[in-house]
Design an enzyme around this catalytic site. Structure first.
Site, PDB file in Angstrom:
ATOM      1  N   ARG A 138      28.874  41.287 -41.593  1.00  0.00           N
ATOM      2  CA  ARG A 138      29.370  39.901 -40.840  1.00  0.00           C
ATOM      3  C   ARG A 138      30.790  40.467 -40.526  1.00  0.00           C
ATOM      4  O   ARG A 138      31.111  40.150 -39.407  1.00  0.00           O
ATOM      5  CB  ARG A 138      29.331  38.770 -41.943  1.00  0.00           C
ATOM      6  CG  ARG A 138      28.125  38.334 -42.290  1.00  0.00           C
ATOM      7  CD  ARG A 138      27.942  37.313 -43.125  1.00  0.00           C
ATOM      8  NE  ARG A 138      26.756  37.180 -43.683  1.00  0.00           N
ATOM      9  CZ  ARG A 138      25.747  36.528 -43.180  1.00  0.00           C
ATOM     10  NH1 ARG A 138      25.869  35.655 -42.060  1.00  0.00           N
ATOM     11  NH2 ARG A 138      24.687  36.154 -43.871  1.00  0.00           N
ATOM     12  N   LEU A 172      22.808  40.118 -51.687  1.00  0.00           N
ATOM     13  CA  LEU A 172      22.850  39.884 -50.313  1.00  0.00           C
ATOM     14  C   LEU A 172      23.365  38.356 -50.375  1.00  0.00           C
ATOM     15  O   LEU A 172      23.239  37.742 -51.489  1.00  0.00           O
ATOM     16  CB  LEU A 172      21.477  39.549 -50.067  1.00  0.00           C
ATOM     17  CG  LEU A 172      20.611  40.889 -49.638  1.00  0.00           C
ATOM     18  CD1 LEU A 172      19.057  40.716 -49.249  1.00  0.00           C
ATOM     19  CD2 LEU A 172      21.103  41.767 -48.450  1.00  0.00           C
ATOM     20  N   ASP A 173      24.004  38.146 -49.365  1.00  0.00           N
ATOM     21  CA  ASP A 173      24.945  36.837 -49.180  1.00  0.00           C
ATOM     22  C   ASP A 173      23.712  35.676 -49.263  1.00  0.00           C
ATOM     23  O   ASP A 173      22.425  35.859 -48.747  1.00  0.00           O
ATOM     24  CB  ASP A 173      25.485  36.410 -47.923  1.00  0.00           C
ATOM     25  CG  ASP A 173      26.704  37.453 -47.437  1.00  0.00           C
ATOM     26  OD1 ASP A 173      27.127  38.232 -48.772  1.00  0.00           O
ATOM     27  OD2 ASP A 173      27.037  37.929 -46.499  1.00  0.00           O
ATOM     28  N   LEU A 174      24.184  34.462 -49.543  1.00  0.00           N
ATOM     29  CA  LEU A 174      23.412  33.310 -49.569  1.00  0.00           C
ATOM     30  C   LEU A 174      22.537  32.992 -48.217  1.00  0.00           C
ATOM     31  O   LEU A 174      21.583  32.899 -48.270  1.00  0.00           O
ATOM     32  CB  LEU A 174      24.071  32.128 -49.721  1.00  0.00           C
ATOM     33  CG  LEU A 174      23.746  30.702 -49.817  1.00  0.00           C
ATOM     34  CD1 LEU A 174      22.638  30.695 -51.015  1.00  0.00           C
ATOM     35  CD2 LEU A 174      24.691  29.360 -49.777  1.00  0.00           C
TER      36      LEU A 174
END
Ligand code: URA
Length: 261
Positions: free
Chosen positions: A203, A115-117
């Protein structure tokens, strides 16, 4: 023990030393290679420095730092990752990582996907490589559901584009299940279930609609939901959840969260 570069013919359960060590939970494959090369591993009483050596686990005795290698029990943890944590083991800049949240940092577990930051939500950590492959391989189409807050109102036609699949620079996206949740101050909140896990996919899908993602939470992986799990906490997957994920297939529609929508 056979010091050759290809597995010999036959039915013996042979694995390279590097793999045996990483599977036993001693460390990642890269770390295991380093330790073998450094002379910390003995096979049948002799130091072996070639990590590609084939060993037969039923016959060969492997020792790491003088201790016999024990088969590690499989571990399956579910973590509710907060934003601000990296999905990596080490960060050269010293930022927080998901390992800071684990009850036992020493234990070698790897995350199933990333998962992204700036993304929060469900992440599975395991030492079972076959299970991880099953959950991340797009061919198995394990659905992952995200709660998204977009930077603007998205029309029904916009959401339809997400549903039908749209063109990204790495190819068209697969059809997705999309459900509008609510409108909040001119911004759309919706859930999207996708069966791929491309880099920053959600995103980028929203950016293709000329909007930005303000908030992204992974609320379900297959049939596993956040449920009562508190943010930053872990729990073990149940046997049923593991089975459901191993057999999860296209068409499941999952979601729901007690997250701060
Ligand atoms: N899609 C994204 O864009 N980011 C994530 O972290 C997960 C899915």
């Amino acid at each position: 023990m056979r010091q050759i570069s290809k597995p010999p013919a036959g039915n013996r359960p042979l694995k390279t030393l590097e793999r045996v060590l990483s599977k036993a939970g001693v460390g990642s494959r890269t770390e295991a290679r380093k330790w073998v090369t450094a002379g910390r591993v003995k096979v049948n009483g002799r130091i072996v420095k070639d990590p590609d050596t084939w060993v037969d686990l039923e016959r060969d005795k492997v020792f790491f730092d003088g201790k016999p290698l024990e088969k590690q029990e499989p571990v399956y943890l579910l973590l509710y990752k907060p934003t601000g944590y990296l999905t990596t083991y080490d960060d050269p800049q010293g930022r927080p990582t998901i390992y800071d949240l684990l009850p036992d940092r020493d234990r070698y577990l790897f995350s199933v996907g990333r998962l992204d930051l700036d993304t929060s939500g469900l992440l599975i950590l395991t030492n079972d490589t076959a299970f991880a492959e099953r959950v991340t391989n797009p061919d198995f189409k394990v659905p992952k559901t995200y709660l998204v807050k977009a930077s603007k109102h998205l029309t029904d036609a916009d959401l339809d584009r997400l549903r039908h699949g749209l063109e990204l620079r790495d190819g068209p996206t697969r059809p997705a299940v999309v459900e509008r949740i609510r409108e909040s101050g001119g911004k759309s909140v919706f859930e999207i279930t996708i069966t791929e896990g491309r880099n920053r996919q959600v995103r980028r899908m929203v950016e293709a609609l000329d909007a930005k993602v303000l908030k992204l939470v992974r609320v379900a992986i297959g049939s596993i939901r956040i449920g009562a799990l508190a943010i930053g906490k872990t729990r073990e997957l149940t046997a049923d959840e593991r089975r459901a994920l191993s057999g999860a297939s296209e068409g499941q529609r999952l979601g729901g969260t007690n997250d701060d929508r």
